[in-house]
Enzyme design. Structure first.
Site: not given
Ligand code: ARG
Length: 441
Positions: A141, A262, A268
């Site tokens: 999960h 970016s 980024k």
């Protein structure tokens, strides 16, 4: 629409069948010579003409446009050798011709993709071998569950790829069957020798029913399904690469070449290559849906709808080949941040199951033990502690059965290496998997 001829044509997309079309025609003509349906001298001229076209195609020369690749090659042949070229189409129709071409094409693609799967699987196995001492949290999960060896995780993918290899090779059983000689739909009254043509083209056998022969596109759907499942597997791995390389996880490093910045945020480092692989899966599923929808409800034998089989077949193969190439490179360059993955095993109470098992071995019913450990975990959360840092006195408050030896059982390395059950995550079992996978090559 002014040009209906162009609308019903397929030349714009079936040109890439040129080589297999000529391969099929050469075998057909050899059979026509052998069975004396056409004179040997004519047949030889045709074969020489076809070979000269093949040579020019290999050099990058383009055939003049016609309705489709089959007409284009026939017209070019007649241009080159004269009207005798028209004998090539004796005892054949474009219906069995195109079905044969597509099978030859898919057969080649299957073999190429199989080789690429092999190369990718080898990288996964090598990476697993190299990271045999990297311990990380295993998740269910996407919540921390139990510690595992990173190699065990990588090998889970190697086994998926193993199934993909087996599946796509199995697809050959049904793909490598020859429709040629089915003619338009009914077979032919010429005394052809289909077994001979099949042998020349290395098909397993000629198909049994001429109606089925010209209409059967099951192999296309099956092939694209196999590619879809490969795409599912690649998208799962891509997703893990994306999560693991996030600042929050920070488990792996992938080479700069696979990331992009970016235009606005200077910090980024986006894992775009993995994201594109994840996204391409949708495109391949689209090809599968297109293929199945084209086939659905068609009356038996050839219908022109079947011409639309080529774009999805080509696109799914092209897409998966590209993705396999990229993911293989990403995985080859990927490195694990061993200290980070190990540090992460301290969070999430990964030893909880071990404590329950410890109590169960002391004859406490597992369900009761489970309840005890739940309480211990709540105590840890309330007091901001981890399971390995609790004192024996604190443990004994929950169960007098807990002794000092518990600490040995909840050491993360020991936990991993105790998972000696067949297929488990212990180093021994992982090394066995590597050995087994390697014996495949
Ligand atoms: N271009 C066609 C295709 O790709 C070839 C077969 C055409 N047959 C016909 N009877 N019109 O399916």
């Amino acid at each position: 629409m002014k040009n209906f001829q162009q609308f019903i044509g397929s030349f714009s997309f079936d040109q890439r069948l040129g080589e297999v079309d000529i391969e099929g025609s050469i075998a057909h003509v050899e059979m026509l010579i052998k069975t004396k349906i056409i004179p040997s001298a004519d047949g030889k001229k045709i074969i020489a003409g076809l070979k000269s076209i093949l040579k020019d195609l290999a050099k990058g020369w383009k055939l003049p446009m016609e309705e489709d690749i089959h007409f284009a090659i026939e017209k070019e042949l007649i241009r080159r050798i004269g009207p005798v070229g028209g004998k090539m189409h004796t005892a054949r129709s474009r219906n069995d011709q195109v079905a044969t071409d597509l099978r030859l094409y898919v057969r080649n693609e299957i073999l190429t993709i199989f080789d690429m799967l092999n190369a990718f699987q080898k990288v996964l196995i090598d990476k697993a071998e190299k990271n045999i001492d990297v311990i990380m949290p295993g998740y269910t999960h996407l919540q921390p569950a139990q510690p595992i060896i990173a190699s065990h995780h990588l090998l889970a993918y190697a086994w998926m790829i193993q199934r993909d290899k087996e599946r796509i090779i199995d697809c050959l059983k049904r793909t490598n069957v020859m429709p040629l000689g089915s003619a338009a739909l009914a077979g032919t009254s010429f005394k052809i020798d289909r077994n001979y043509t099949a042998k020349l083209l290395e098909f397993f056998r000629p198909c049994e029913n001429s109606l089925d022969g010209v209409s059967d596109r099951d192999f296309c759907a099956e092939y694209i399904f196999d590619l879809s499942l490969i795409s599912v597997h690649l998208s799962k791995l891509a997703e893990e690469i994306i999560t693991w390389s996030s600042v929050e996880f920070n488990f792996i490093h992938i080479d700069d070449m696979f990331t992009s910045g970016s235009s606005i945020m200077p910090q980024k480092r986006n894992p775009d290559t993995a994201e594109v692989i994840r996204g391409k899966a949708g495109r391949v599923f689209g090809d599968l849906t297109a293929m199945l929808t084209i086939m659905k409800g068609l009356p038996i034998a050839y219908n022109r709808d079947l011409q639309e089989d080529k774009p999805p077949v080509f696109d799914a193969g092209d897409t998966v080949k590209l993705c396999l190439e990229v993911i293989t490179d990403i995985m080859a360059s990927l490195t694990f941040k061993k200290d980070r993955t190990y540090k992460s095993t301290e969070k999430g109470f990964l030893q909880a199951t071990e404590i329950a098992d410890y109590l169960a071995r002391k004859n406490i019913p597992f369900r009761t033990a489970h309840g005890i450990v739940q309480k211990i975990v709540h105590y840890c959360i309330d007091n901001n502690k981890t399971l390995d840092k609790l004192s024996i006195e604190e443990y004994k408050k929950f169960s007098p059965e807990i002794e000092n030896d518990l600490y040995k059982y909840i050491d993360v390395k020991n936990i991993v290496n105790a998972k000696t059950s067949y297929g488990g995550t212990s180093k021994k079992s992982v090394l066995q998997q590597i050995k087994k996978l390697r014996s495949n090559f």
